[in-house]
Enzyme design. Structure first.
Site, mmCIF file in Angstrom:
data_model
loop_
_atom_site.group_PDB
_atom_site.id
_atom_site.type_symbol
_atom_site.label_atom_id
_atom_site.label_comp_id
_atom_site.label_asym_id
_atom_site.label_seq_id
_atom_site.Cartn_x
_atom_site.Cartn_y
_atom_site.Cartn_z
ATOM 1 N N HIS A 157 -43.267 -39.674 -127.870
ATOM 2 C CA HIS A 157 -42.664 -40.008 -126.120
ATOM 3 C C HIS A 157 -41.150 -39.538 -125.814
ATOM 4 O O HIS A 157 -40.439 -40.257 -125.333
ATOM 5 C CB HIS A 157 -42.777 -41.593 -125.773
ATOM 6 C CG HIS A 157 -43.904 -42.230 -126.406
ATOM 7 N ND1 HIS A 157 -44.936 -42.373 -125.335
ATOM 8 C CD2 HIS A 157 -44.225 -42.585 -127.635
ATOM 9 C CE1 HIS A 157 -46.033 -42.832 -126.194
ATOM 10 N NE2 HIS A 157 -45.813 -43.328 -127.826
ATOM 11 N N SER A 278 -22.760 -17.524 -116.208
ATOM 12 C CA SER A 278 -22.680 -18.959 -114.801
ATOM 13 C C SER A 278 -22.053 -17.607 -114.161
ATOM 14 O O SER A 278 -20.566 -17.147 -114.630
ATOM 15 C CB SER A 278 -22.562 -20.510 -114.599
ATOM 16 O OG SER A 278 -21.865 -20.939 -113.591
ATOM 17 N N LYS A 284 -20.274 -22.506 -118.903
ATOM 18 C CA LYS A 284 -21.642 -22.245 -119.555
ATOM 19 C C LYS A 284 -23.095 -21.044 -120.350
ATOM 20 O O LYS A 284 -21.909 -19.776 -120.599
ATOM 21 C CB LYS A 284 -22.070 -22.326 -117.799
ATOM 22 C CG LYS A 284 -22.440 -23.201 -116.566
ATOM 23 C CD LYS A 284 -23.479 -24.451 -117.314
ATOM 24 C CE LYS A 284 -24.513 -24.256 -116.987
ATOM 25 N NZ LYS A 284 -25.484 -25.268 -116.640
ATOM 26 N N GLU A 291 -36.267 -20.802 -120.790
ATOM 27 C CA GLU A 291 -36.923 -20.985 -120.131
ATOM 28 C C GLU A 291 -37.972 -20.280 -119.381
ATOM 29 O O GLU A 291 -38.756 -20.907 -119.005
ATOM 30 C CB GLU A 291 -35.467 -21.505 -117.877
ATOM 31 C CG GLU A 291 -34.891 -22.208 -118.767
ATOM 32 C CD GLU A 291 -33.515 -22.411 -117.687
ATOM 33 O OE1 GLU A 291 -32.208 -21.362 -118.177
ATOM 34 O OE2 GLU A 291 -33.670 -22.763 -116.531
#
Ligand code: ARG
Length: 459
Positions: A157, A278, A284, A291
């Site tokens: 979980h 970024s 970043k 992704e």
């Protein structure tokens, strides 16, 4: 003007829109290598069977090599009017060698031709997928070997459950990608039957030798039913299913890498080579590769669903609907291979943050099960009672704002008098993982056993 291949019964050529919807050359040009290999095998067989002359076969086979080098050299002009790769190649062959080119299509139809070409192409992709999965598995095994005893939290979980080892987590994916590999291998064995010689749908009266073309093209045997052979796209669906399942595995792992590389987790550092920055936030470092791998399942499984939907309800044998098979498979194959390669690169490059992993493993009362097991083993409590006692101790630690090993012996004994200081030995994460020695468990010795087994499998 009417069509050069079937113009006999046509007075008018196709409408521009007809040509646009009908043509597949824009994408099926990718099958040129398979198409030419299939035609060369077919021509050789026709000559060996005395259906065409040896000299015609020779001329055809050489002419096809010229076409091949034109396509590979970039000088070949593909024509939409010629619809697909099969007719483009044959038309060019005719320009180069003249009359014998017209004998190539004896005892053959585009229906068995396209099924053969597409199967050969898909078979190559299967081989590529198996090789790509093996590379990924090897990268995972290198990680597992380095970190067979690094402790990290195991989750259920996405809540801290029990400590596990880094090696164990890596090897979990080795099992998944290993099953994917064997799925592709199963699909390959099933698909490796030769449709060529099924002709349009009924077979042919010419004395062809389908076993000869099967051998020439690396098929195990000819297909056994000509109707089935030209109508079957199971092989493509099975390939897409294999890709989808494996893309799902890639997606799950990619998701973990996204989470693990976040500032909140800091379990891994991804390499600069597989990250992006970024344009506005200078600090970043984004896990874009992970992704995108996570996302690829969308189009890959979409391709599978699209082809299933095209195939459902099609009567035997060939229908033009089936021309819609190729783009789906091409796109899925390209993206699956890309995702595999990106994952392999990312896994090879990533660095486990060993201290952070250990600290996270030790928090969240991750050794509560070990404590309960100790009460069963050393104090003779039934597991259900031990579970309750441990739950009480967790609540106590939570109230004191500490972890289980920080509770004093007096506090523990106030919950259950049978507890002795021996209990502290099972509360460390190292002892916890070391104790999980059941076959397939997370103990470093078990992980090493599995690494050794996989080394043997891969050779
Ligand atoms: N371009 C066609 C396809 O991809 C080749 C087969 C055409 N066969 C036919 N009977 N029209 O399916």
């Amino acid at each position: 003007k009417s069509n050069a291949m079937w113009g006999g019964r046509f007075a008018a050529g196709p409408d521009a829109i007809m040509e646009a919807i009908n043509a597949s050359i824009g994408y099926d040009k990718r099958l040129y290598g398979q198409d030419i290999a299939g035609s060369r095998a077919h021509a050789a067989m026709l000559a060996a069977q005395g259906i065409i002359t040896d000299s015609d076969a020779q001329t055809i086979r050489e002419g096809l090599l010229t076409v091949l080098s034109e396509i590979e050299g970039g000088s070949f002009e593909f024509s939409t009017a010629l619809e697909d790769i099969h007719m483009n190649v044959e038309a060019r062959l005719k320009e180069i060698i003249g009359e014998p080119a017209g004998r190539l299509h004896t005892a053959r139809s585009r229906n068995d031709q396209v099924a053969t070409d597409f199967k050969l192409w898909t078979r190559d992709q299967v081989d590529g997928a198996i090789a790509g999965l093996e590379a990924l598995i090897r990268a995972l095994m290198a990680q597992a070997e380095a970190g067979a005893d690094w402790v990290m939290p195991g989750f259920t979980h996405l809540q801290t459950a029990q400590p596990v080892t880094w090696g164990h987590h890596m090897m979990a994916y080795v099992e998944m990608f290993g099953r994917d590999m064997s799925r592709f291998a199963d699909a390959r064995a099933r698909m490796n039957e030769n449709p060529l010689g099924s002709a349009a749908l009924a077979g042919t009266g010419f004395p062809i030798d389908r076993f000869a073309t099967s051998a020439a093209l690396g098929f195990d045997r000819p297909t056994a039913n000509s109707l089935d052979a030209v109508a079957d796209r199971d092989f493509a669906l099975e390939f897409l299913s294999c890709c989808s399942i494996s893309a799902m595995h890639l997606s799950r792992f990619a998701e973990e890498l996204v989470i693990w590389s976040s500032a909140q987790f800091r379990f891994v550092a991804l390499s600069d080579r597989f990250s992006t920055g970024s344009s506005i936030m200078p600090q970043k470092k984004n896990p874009d590769a992970a992704e995108l791998i996570r996302a690829k399942i969308g189009r890959i499984m979409g391709a599978m669903v699209a082809l299933f939907t095209v195939m459902k309800g099609l009567p035997l044998a060939y229908s033009k609907d089936m021309q819609e098979d190729k783009e789906q498979v091409f796109d899925a194959a390209d993206n699956f291979m890309l995702a595999l390669a990106a994952m392999t690169g990312m896994v090879s490059d990533m660095t486990a943050q060993v201290d952070n992993l250990r600290a996270a493993a030790a928090s969240g009362f991750s050794t509560a099960t070990d404590l309960a097991d100790w009460l069963v083993r050393e104090a003779g409590l039934p597991f259900r009672d031990a579970h309750h006692v441990t739950g009480t101790l967790v609540a106590m630690a939570e109230k004191q704002g500490c972890d289980l090993p920080d509770l004093s012996l007096e506090d523990m004994q106030s919950v259950n008098a049978a507890i002795t200081k021996g209990i502290y030995s099972v509360l460390t994460v190292e002892n916890s993982v070391a104790s999980r020695v059941s076959y397939g468990g997370t103990a470093p010795e078990q992980v090493r056993l599995q690494i050794a087994r996989w080394k043997e499998i891969l050779g």
